[in-house]
Design a protein around this motif. Sequence first.
Motif, PDB file in Angstrom:
ATOM      1  N   THR A   9      -6.998  22.392  10.077  1.00  0.00           N
ATOM      2  CA  THR A   9      -7.690  23.176   8.825  1.00  0.00           C
ATOM      3  C   THR A   9      -7.023  23.225   7.642  1.00  0.00           C
ATOM      4  OG1 THR A   9      -6.978  25.357   9.881  1.00  0.00           O
ATOM      5  CG2 THR A   9      -9.133  25.062  10.228  1.00  0.00           C
ATOM      6  N   SER A  10      -5.703  23.086   7.875  1.00  0.00           N
ATOM      7  CA  SER A  10      -4.661  23.355   6.551  1.00  0.00           C
ATOM      8  C   SER A  10      -4.730  21.947   5.905  1.00  0.00           C
ATOM      9  CB  SER A  10      -3.313  23.493   7.263  1.00  0.00           C
ATOM     10  OG  SER A  10      -3.328  24.566   7.885  1.00  0.00           O
ATOM     11  N   THR A  11      -4.443  22.036   4.539  1.00  0.00           N
ATOM     12  CA  THR A  11      -4.299  20.556   3.725  1.00  0.00           C
ATOM     13  C   THR A  11      -3.251  21.339   2.948  1.00  0.00           C
ATOM     14  OG1 THR A  11      -5.711  21.615   1.949  1.00  0.00           O
ATOM     15  CG2 THR A  11      -6.501  20.018   3.310  1.00  0.00           C
ATOM     16  N   VAL A  12      -2.366  20.253   2.543  1.00  0.00           N
ATOM     17  CA  VAL A  12      -0.885  20.517   1.776  1.00  0.00           C
ATOM     18  C   VAL A  12      -1.332  20.731   0.311  1.00  0.00           C
ATOM     19  CG1 VAL A  12       1.492  19.662   1.008  1.00  0.00           C
ATOM     20  CG2 VAL A  12       0.278  19.317   3.422  1.00  0.00           C
ATOM     21  N   ALA A 291      -0.496  42.867  16.215  1.00  0.00           N
ATOM     22  CA  ALA A 291       0.366  41.775  16.724  1.00  0.00           C
ATOM     23  C   ALA A 291       0.143  40.500  16.143  1.00  0.00           C
ATOM     24  CB  ALA A 291       0.202  41.915  18.136  1.00  0.00           C
ATOM     25  N   ALA A 292      -1.192  40.170  15.934  1.00  0.00           N
ATOM     26  CA  ALA A 292      -1.556  38.894  15.375  1.00  0.00           C
ATOM     27  C   ALA A 292      -1.353  38.686  13.974  1.00  0.00           C
ATOM     28  CB  ALA A 292      -2.962  38.626  15.689  1.00  0.00           C
ATOM     29  N   GLU A 293      -1.477  39.933  13.267  1.00  0.00           N
ATOM     30  CA  GLU A 293      -0.992  39.844  11.854  1.00  0.00           C
ATOM     31  C   GLU A 293       0.380  39.747  11.752  1.00  0.00           C
ATOM     32  OE1 GLU A 293      -2.518  43.196   9.796  1.00  0.00           O
ATOM     33  OE2 GLU A 293      -4.696  42.477  10.414  1.00  0.00           O
ATOM     34  N   SER A 294       1.389  40.278  12.511  1.00  0.00           N
ATOM     35  CA  SER A 294       2.595  40.205  12.599  1.00  0.00           C
ATOM     36  C   SER A 294       3.294  38.933  13.042  1.00  0.00           C
ATOM     37  CB  SER A 294       3.209  41.231  13.737  1.00  0.00           C
ATOM     38  OG  SER A 294       4.771  40.863  13.688  1.00  0.00           O
ATOM     39  N   LEU A 314       3.431  35.920  25.572  1.00  0.00           N
ATOM     40  CA  LEU A 314       2.967  36.172  27.034  1.00  0.00           C
ATOM     41  C   LEU A 314       1.937  37.125  26.756  1.00  0.00           C
ATOM     42  CD1 LEU A 314       6.617  35.896  28.528  1.00  0.00           C
ATOM     43  CD2 LEU A 314       4.735  34.503  29.146  1.00  0.00           C
ATOM     44  N   VAL A 315       0.839  37.013  27.117  1.00  0.00           N
ATOM     45  CA  VAL A 315      -0.154  38.206  26.783  1.00  0.00           C
ATOM     46  C   VAL A 315      -0.767  38.611  28.088  1.00  0.00           C
ATOM     47  CG1 VAL A 315      -1.793  36.428  25.937  1.00  0.00           C
ATOM     48  CG2 VAL A 315      -2.315  38.980  25.459  1.00  0.00           C
ATOM     49  N   HIS A 316      -1.112  39.979  28.449  1.00  0.00           N
ATOM     50  CA  HIS A 316      -1.808  40.317  29.546  1.00  0.00           C
ATOM     51  C   HIS A 316      -3.072  39.556  29.526  1.00  0.00           C
ATOM     52  CE1 HIS A 316      -3.785  42.817  32.490  1.00  0.00           C
ATOM     53  NE2 HIS A 316      -2.608  42.927  33.010  1.00  0.00           N
ATOM     54  N   GLU A 317      -3.393  39.208  30.946  1.00  0.00           N
ATOM     55  CA  GLU A 317      -4.693  38.016  31.143  1.00  0.00           C
ATOM     56  C   GLU A 317      -5.851  38.626  30.716  1.00  0.00           C
ATOM     57  OE1 GLU A 317      -3.747  37.312  34.905  1.00  0.00           O
ATOM     58  OE2 GLU A 317      -4.337  39.313  35.757  1.00  0.00           O
ATOM     59  N   SER A 318      -5.965  40.166  30.771  1.00  0.00           N
ATOM     60  CA  SER A 318      -7.383  40.779  30.268  1.00  0.00           C
ATOM     61  C   SER A 318      -7.737  40.895  28.835  1.00  0.00           C
ATOM     62  CB  SER A 318      -7.250  42.311  30.983  1.00  0.00           C
ATOM     63  OG  SER A 318      -6.171  42.930  30.096  1.00  0.00           O
ATOM     64  N   VAL A 319      -6.578  40.629  28.129  1.00  0.00           N
ATOM     65  CA  VAL A 319      -7.032  40.661  26.663  1.00  0.00           C
ATOM     66  C   VAL A 319      -6.302  39.367  25.834  1.00  0.00           C
ATOM     67  CG1 VAL A 319      -6.637  43.047  26.376  1.00  0.00           C
ATOM     68  CG2 VAL A 319      -4.522  41.540  26.028  1.00  0.00           C
ATOM     69  N   ALA A 320      -6.104  38.187  26.700  1.00  0.00           N
ATOM     70  CA  ALA A 320      -5.551  36.967  26.379  1.00  0.00           C
ATOM     71  C   ALA A 320      -6.572  36.285  25.477  1.00  0.00           C
ATOM     72  CB  ALA A 320      -5.334  36.156  27.437  1.00  0.00           C
ATOM     73  N   GLU A 321      -8.101  36.387  25.849  1.00  0.00           N
ATOM     74  CA  GLU A 321      -8.797  35.610  24.924  1.00  0.00           C
ATOM     75  C   GLU A 321      -8.989  36.147  23.638  1.00  0.00           C
ATOM     76  OE1 GLU A 321     -12.585  35.077  27.224  1.00  0.00           O
ATOM     77  OE2 GLU A 321     -13.475  34.178  25.341  1.00  0.00           O
ATOM     78  N   ARG A 322      -9.264  37.655  23.644  1.00  0.00           N
ATOM     79  CA  ARG A 322      -9.387  38.231  22.390  1.00  0.00           C
ATOM     80  C   ARG A 322      -8.068  38.210  21.506  1.00  0.00           C
ATOM     81  NH1 ARG A 322     -11.820  39.447  18.227  1.00  0.00           N
ATOM     82  NH2 ARG A 322     -11.327  41.211  17.328  1.00  0.00           N
ATOM     83  N   PHE A 323      -7.000  38.062  22.097  1.00  0.00           N
ATOM     84  CA  PHE A 323      -5.838  38.046  21.247  1.00  0.00           C
ATOM     85  C   PHE A 323      -5.658  36.685  20.695  1.00  0.00           C
ATOM     86  CE2 PHE A 323      -1.373  36.713  20.780  1.00  0.00           C
ATOM     87  CZ  PHE A 323      -1.129  37.686  19.723  1.00  0.00           C
ATOM     88  N   LEU A 327      -5.311  35.727  16.840  1.00  0.00           N
ATOM     89  CA  LEU A 327      -4.265  34.904  16.282  1.00  0.00           C
ATOM     90  C   LEU A 327      -4.676  33.593  15.625  1.00  0.00           C
ATOM     91  CD1 LEU A 327      -1.175  34.423  16.221  1.00  0.00           C
ATOM     92  CD2 LEU A 327      -1.037  33.260  18.425  1.00  0.00           C
ATOM     93  N   VAL A 328      -5.636  32.825  16.118  1.00  0.00           N
ATOM     94  CA  VAL A 328      -6.165  31.525  15.447  1.00  0.00           C
ATOM     95  C   VAL A 328      -6.478  32.032  14.128  1.00  0.00           C
ATOM     96  CG1 VAL A 328      -7.887  29.925  15.680  1.00  0.00           C
ATOM     97  CG2 VAL A 328      -6.432  30.387  17.727  1.00  0.00           C
ATOM     98  N   GLU A 329      -7.279  33.156  14.015  1.00  0.00           N
ATOM     99  CA  GLU A 329      -8.015  33.448  12.941  1.00  0.00           C
ATOM    100  C   GLU A 329      -6.922  33.786  11.824  1.00  0.00           C
ATOM    101  OE1 GLU A 329     -10.873  36.649  13.356  1.00  0.00           O
ATOM    102  OE2 GLU A 329      -9.855  37.571  11.975  1.00  0.00           O
ATOM    103  N   GLN A 330      -5.806  34.314  12.105  1.00  0.00           N
ATOM    104  CA  GLN A 330      -4.550  34.779  11.065  1.00  0.00           C
ATOM    105  C   GLN A 330      -4.077  33.069  10.815  1.00  0.00           C
ATOM    106  OE1 GLN A 330      -3.318  37.184   9.721  1.00  0.00           O
ATOM    107  NE2 GLN A 330      -5.011  38.466  10.327  1.00  0.00           N
TER     108      GLN A 330
END
Length: 503
Positions: A9-12, A291-294, A314-323, A327-330
């Motif tokens: 998504t990035s360009t320089v 965490a994602a913003e950090s 290393l993220v707990h499997e129950s919240v991995a998808e949401r996290f 993160l990708v959004e950030q």
Amino acid sequence: MITSAPTLTSTVRRAADGAPLLDPAALPPRQHFIGGRFRAGADDGAAAVVDPSTGQTICAVPQGSAEDVDAAVAAAVDAQDAWGRSTPKHRSEILLAIADRLAENSDLLARLEALNTGKPMVVAEDDVASAVDSFRFMPGAVRATTSLAAGEYAEEHLSVIVREPLGVVGVVTPWNYPLLMGVWKIAPILATGNTLVLKPSEHTPLTTLKLAELVADLLPSGVFNVVMGRGSVIGQRLPDHPQVDMIALTGSVGSGRAVARAASESLKRVHLELGGKAPVVVFEDADLQAAAESLRNAGYWNAGQECGAACRVLVHESVAERFTELLVEQVSTIAVGEPGAGQDVEMGPMVSEDHYLRVLAHLENAQAEGVRAPVGGGALEGPGFFIAPTVLADVPAGAACTQEEIFGPVVTVETFGDEEEAVRRANEVPFGLSASVWTLNAQRSHDVAARIDAGTVWVNSHLVLANEMPWGGFKGSGYGRDLSVYALDDYSRTKHVMHHTGR
Ligand code: NAD
């Protein structure tokens, strides 16, 4: 797989034509700094210093030889006695004057650092501000050094602890924070009364030379010397030299090993700040958004060319998808560009073509291992050594990209099932520099932080440093501490003097 068409998504963002980051007249002299003055080396070899945003050569610097090291060590030996015997107050006043001089030149230093490394101005400015603060902290701290109280610990014998300099310290610095990593050594080394010979990375010598130019009239000649050149020549001669009393290196594990091996011959003291692969352990009760913003910052600061980078989630499997979504959004909105393209550029290029190719090879290996990149995953178009900010998701445990130091803008995301597994996996890499734990459970935050094998553990944060606090690693990340009063300990020795008081 990395996705057959990675989402770059990035360009320089490019600097406007005709607006150079730095007037070439502001470049430092391109010579070694020995005995208080700039000198041509004994060897005529030269190396190009390259702007990694464009791939263009900025200038050439001499590649020194063992004779240049020997001349610099001789100057440092000559200067050491008077410098080491001067009072802490005297040395402190000089270090504070250096801090003021750097602060007066902070814009110039930041521009020069940005030009040589490609890092954004915000990062370069932060580096210079931290360097100035190191030169302010160490002089105060050395005047307040403490030790065991003098007293009669054996009958009729008075014990006194004297803190002495070591002598001449050889310093080898890396390219990721050329000025700052130098100053992390220079300030405590000088504060404790040692003299030094510093070899900057062959890729990024310019701010170290500028520092020498700026402080030449403040320090007695020979106290601080700079010799440029290859690790295998200059970096190797320093630990080999019989009159160098200690060697301090920030760099890769391979260079650390080479220096420690050479230093073992004469049993010199060794101080090593080596690589890292910081685990970021995110529990199911964590504030995932925070965490994602950090991680937007802590994973991609200095384009991930950062030994404490938050690169291994290393993220707990129950919240991995949401996290991962957060993160990708950030990461998708990180502004990539040349340092001259604006104050809001967040990420620059890899420091050199070699390093760029190394990071790309890691990404290709990940792809071959079947890893998916929901954002980034490859190089960005145009000149310079730019790689897209990348997240590697659903990474299988043990994949090479989770174990090896990539040292680029790449964060991997793995999952765990319970706390035991989280701690075991966090500790399974050979490095132990830093880590973070994300949870709102106070008890868990204490327990897990205590069980993680790393020199720094953040709780609900990552990559925040304080000059009063030590920085350094465990395991393959080396030993010795930068920053804080612990650095003053590392660069000095204690002598016990015992007086018989019986009459
Ligand atoms: P590098 O090891 O390639 O180079 C570091 C310095 O060591 C350079 O000046 C180089 O010329 C010199 N060198 C190379 N071979 C040598 C040898 N045989 N003997 C003596 N000196 C030698 O590392 P780099 O690529 O410049 O920097 C990146 C590495 O530094 C990463 O691994 C990173 O994690 C580490 N690093 C660690 C910290 C920390 O605080 N722990 C900070 C910054 C960088």
